[in-house]
Enzyme design. Structure first.
Site: not given
Length: 321
Positions: A56, A140
């Site tokens: 992110y 992830h």
């Protein structure tokens, strides 16, 4: 904020969490002050679960979360981040990141689901977050890295959990099929399920959620607005679904949902949040938040009454399972 226990662990996770992808400048820039203020506003409204990732904003989200939570008692909140993408100097920067975040591309993501990659990723996340521990670690988006994740990340994180270095570990993905494999073929504690169990789409209900119940795996549900389509009381014709313009049939279905919600005295986004908790397998819902105003709106939505008769009508009409 009420809490629930992640299956097979002692981790008490709040039922509502702060998703920190937006403050990593997802799609557009957020000022540093506004991003930090959003985390502080969430804290002030009682949120005690914060989820972030190196992906992110090329570390920006983690740094901002770490700064905003700095000085707060570490035993009073739950923190999760992710592994699978190491951040390394970019040998050929073009100026801006091309992976959805409005940040300089002086760093680049290097996929690494090996044991060593997991250890390096956690160490680097601890530094960016300026903390001494991470409560939950998710693998992830291992969509194209099944073997590497199963052989490398899974045993590495299981060992860290068993040693008490982390409290729990799991996998975070936007798809159902591979999450189902992880649930059935590993000893993960939790999945972060993105967009596949919502008021609009319940693809996870057929096999994945029953498998989680059978295998005692908790679910953290995210993407409950389906990237925008369910986020407003009235559905916009140009609303997005899966981060692209929604097809007409889904806009029509979301509009029907909104009208039924209104007839029951509630709203589409309030029902979209409440729907997750109709399933006892869902332990927590994480909502992406960008500004203090978004924090207030999301928290206010959780206080909007959603009558049980709404679920009965939606099931009767075949709109939810």
């Amino acid at each position: 904020m009420s809490t629930r226990t992640i299956a097979g662990t002692s981790v008490e996770i709040p039922t509502l969490g702060f998703g920190a992808a937006p403050i990593g400048n997802l799609y557009r820039e957020v000022s540093h002050r506004e991003a930090v203020d959003a985390v502080v506003a969430a804290w002030d409204r009682g949120i005690r679960y914060f989820d972030t990732a190196p992906h992110y904003g090329l570390g920006l989200s983690e740094r901002r979360v770490g700064e905003a939570l700095g000085g707060r008692p570490r035993n009073e909140y739950i923190l999760s981040t992710k592994v699978g993408r190491l951040l390394r100097p970019n040998p050929a920067p073009t100026g801006r990141d091309t992976d959805g975040f409005d940040v300089p591309d002086d760093l680049t993501r290097v996929r690494d689901y090996s044991r060593d990659g997991v250890m390096r990723s956690i160490e680097e996340s601890l530094d960016r977050l300026d903390t001494d521990r991470i409560d939950i670690v998710y693998i992830h988006d291992p969509d194209d890295y099944w073997a590497e994740a199963l052989d490398g990340a899974v045993p590495a994180l299981a060992s860290l959990r068993d040693q008490g270095v982390i409290g729990a570990y799991g996998v975070g993905m936007n798809q159902v099929e591979m999450l189902h494999r992880f649930v059935m073929e590993s000893d993960i504690n939790v999945i972060m399920l993105a967009g596949r169990y919502t008021l609009l789409e319940q693809g996870a209900a057929a096999e994945l959620i029953p498998a989680c119940i059978e295998r005692h795996v908790s679910i953290v549900n995210v993407g409950v607005f389906n990237s925008g389509l369910l986020s407003k009381n009235r559905v916009s014709p140009d609303a997005t679904f899966n981060y692209e313009r929604a097809p007409d049939d889904l806009v029509g279905r979301a509009t029907e949902l909104a009208e039924i919600c209104e007839a029951h005295g509630t709203t589409l986004p309030a029902a979209a949040i409440a729907f997750s908790f109709q399933n006892p397998a869902v332990t927590s819902v994480v909502l992406g938040m960008r500004t203090p105003e978004q924090v207030k709106r999301n928290l206010d939505l959780t206080e909007v009454p959603v009558p049980g008769a709404l679920w009965d009508e939606l099931r009767h009409r075949g709109l939810i399972l």
